[in-house]
Design a protein around this motif. Sequence first.
Motif, PDB file in Angstrom:
ATOM      1  N   LEU A  92      -1.369  -5.791  -4.726  1.00 20.20           N
ATOM      2  CA  LEU A  92      -2.373  -4.756  -4.535  1.00 20.20           C
ATOM      3  C   LEU A  92      -2.390  -3.969  -5.829  1.00 20.20           C
ATOM      4  CD1 LEU A  92      -1.926  -3.357  -0.910  1.00 20.20           C
ATOM      5  CD2 LEU A  92      -3.501  -5.119  -1.735  1.00 20.20           C
ATOM      6  N   ASN A  93      -3.590  -3.692  -6.344  1.00 25.76           N
ATOM      7  CA  ASN A  93      -3.748  -2.979  -7.608  1.00 25.76           C
ATOM      8  C   ASN A  93      -4.723  -1.824  -7.465  1.00 25.76           C
ATOM      9  OD1 ASN A  93      -3.450  -6.117  -8.565  1.00 25.76           O
ATOM     10  ND2 ASN A  93      -2.361  -4.704  -9.883  1.00 25.76           N
ATOM     11  N   LEU A 143       0.836  -1.203   0.000  1.00 26.19           N
ATOM     12  CA  LEU A 143       0.000   0.000   0.000  1.00 26.19           C
ATOM     13  C   LEU A 143       0.870   1.251   0.000  1.00 26.19           C
ATOM     14  CD1 LEU A 143      -2.777   1.327   0.060  1.00 26.19           C
ATOM     15  CD2 LEU A 143      -2.709   1.162   2.565  1.00 26.19           C
ATOM     16  N   GLU A 144       1.917   1.252   0.798  1.00 26.52           N
ATOM     17  CA  GLU A 144       2.802   2.412   0.859  1.00 26.52           C
ATOM     18  C   GLU A 144       3.458   2.683  -0.496  1.00 26.52           C
ATOM     19  OE1 GLU A 144       6.920   3.292   3.064  1.00 26.52           O
ATOM     20  OE2 GLU A 144       5.226   2.941   4.444  1.00 26.52           O
ATOM     21  N   GLU A 195      -8.096  10.447   0.933  1.00 30.98           N
ATOM     22  CA  GLU A 195      -8.304   9.272   1.783  1.00 30.98           C
ATOM     23  C   GLU A 195      -7.272   8.193   1.451  1.00 30.98           C
ATOM     24  OE1 GLU A 195     -11.787   5.876   2.206  1.00 30.98           O
ATOM     25  OE2 GLU A 195     -12.222   7.750   1.196  1.00 30.98           O
ATOM     26  N   PHE A 196      -6.977   8.030   0.182  1.00 27.73           N
ATOM     27  CA  PHE A 196      -5.996   7.026  -0.259  1.00 27.73           C
ATOM     28  C   PHE A 196      -4.601   7.375   0.249  1.00 27.73           C
ATOM     29  CE2 PHE A 196      -2.749   5.732  -3.360  1.00 27.73           C
ATOM     30  CZ  PHE A 196      -2.870   4.361  -3.231  1.00 27.73           C
ATOM     31  N   LEU A 197      -4.254   8.639   0.224  1.00 24.48           N
ATOM     32  CA  LEU A 197      -2.899   9.060   0.571  1.00 24.48           C
ATOM     33  C   LEU A 197      -2.630   9.087   2.080  1.00 24.48           C
ATOM     34  CD1 LEU A 197      -2.369  11.821  -2.108  1.00 24.48           C
ATOM     35  CD2 LEU A 197      -1.456   9.491  -2.107  1.00 24.48           C
ATOM     36  N   GLN A 198      -3.658   8.920   2.900  1.00 22.58           N
ATOM     37  CA  GLN A 198      -3.447   8.923   4.355  1.00 22.58           C
ATOM     38  C   GLN A 198      -2.879   7.612   4.845  1.00 22.58           C
ATOM     39  OE1 GLN A 198      -7.199   9.957   6.122  1.00 22.58           O
ATOM     40  NE2 GLN A 198      -6.974  12.101   5.581  1.00 22.58           N
ATOM     41  N   ALA A 213       3.754   6.220  -5.145  1.00 18.66           N
ATOM     42  CA  ALA A 213       3.682   6.403  -6.604  1.00 18.66           C
ATOM     43  C   ALA A 213       2.636   7.461  -6.963  1.00 18.66           C
ATOM     44  CB  ALA A 213       3.360   5.071  -7.284  1.00 18.66           C
ATOM     45  N   VAL A 214       1.474   7.424  -6.310  1.00 18.17           N
ATOM     46  CA  VAL A 214       0.432   8.420  -6.582  1.00 18.17           C
ATOM     47  C   VAL A 214       0.914   9.810  -6.157  1.00 18.17           C
ATOM     48  CG1 VAL A 214      -1.919   9.167  -6.014  1.00 18.17           C
ATOM     49  CG2 VAL A 214      -1.459   6.764  -6.542  1.00 18.17           C
TER      50      VAL A 214
END
Length: 169
Positions: free
Chosen positions: A55-56, A16-17, A166-169, A22-23
């Motif tokens: 994870l995708n 996940l990290e 939310e994804f970046l937290q 990457a994002v």
Amino acid sequence: MNNAYLSLGSNIGNRLEHLQQAVELLNEHPSIKVLKVSSVYETEPVGLTEQAKFLNIVVNLETTLEATELLSACQSIENKLGRMRKIRWGPRTVDLDILLYNEEHIQLEHLIIPHIRMQERAFVLVPLVEINSEVKNPITGRLYHEEPAIKEDGVNLWKKIVRIEEFLQ
């Protein structure tokens, strides 16, 4: 402004990290703005099956970069995050693939858009259709949510994402 969809995957270390980094790196690029991030899905490996699960995610972005420049930016991010290209379809910290770029069909030696096997891969189609159910194959005109592969097993919701923040937290 150009519209693109990227597939990101990771199956080494803190998966996940790696995706979050990457994002973040995509968003920090002065010529790229990430618009949407799909939920995170856990999937079985394809090709070389004797490795950890992936994870995708799929991201939608806008960019002033040409497709080949976007490819270079993606490869730079992969390198920055420790991607090693030792084994085809092997384990990786992060993999960024350009799925779609505008509604273009691009066929170069090192870049094929739409991504050559995306319509066969549920791990790409499920998150893609989640963020845009009306996206079409620019060659066939067929909606990706109509592809038979989208119904395949092995794509499991790992973390529901509603907003990029939310994804970046």
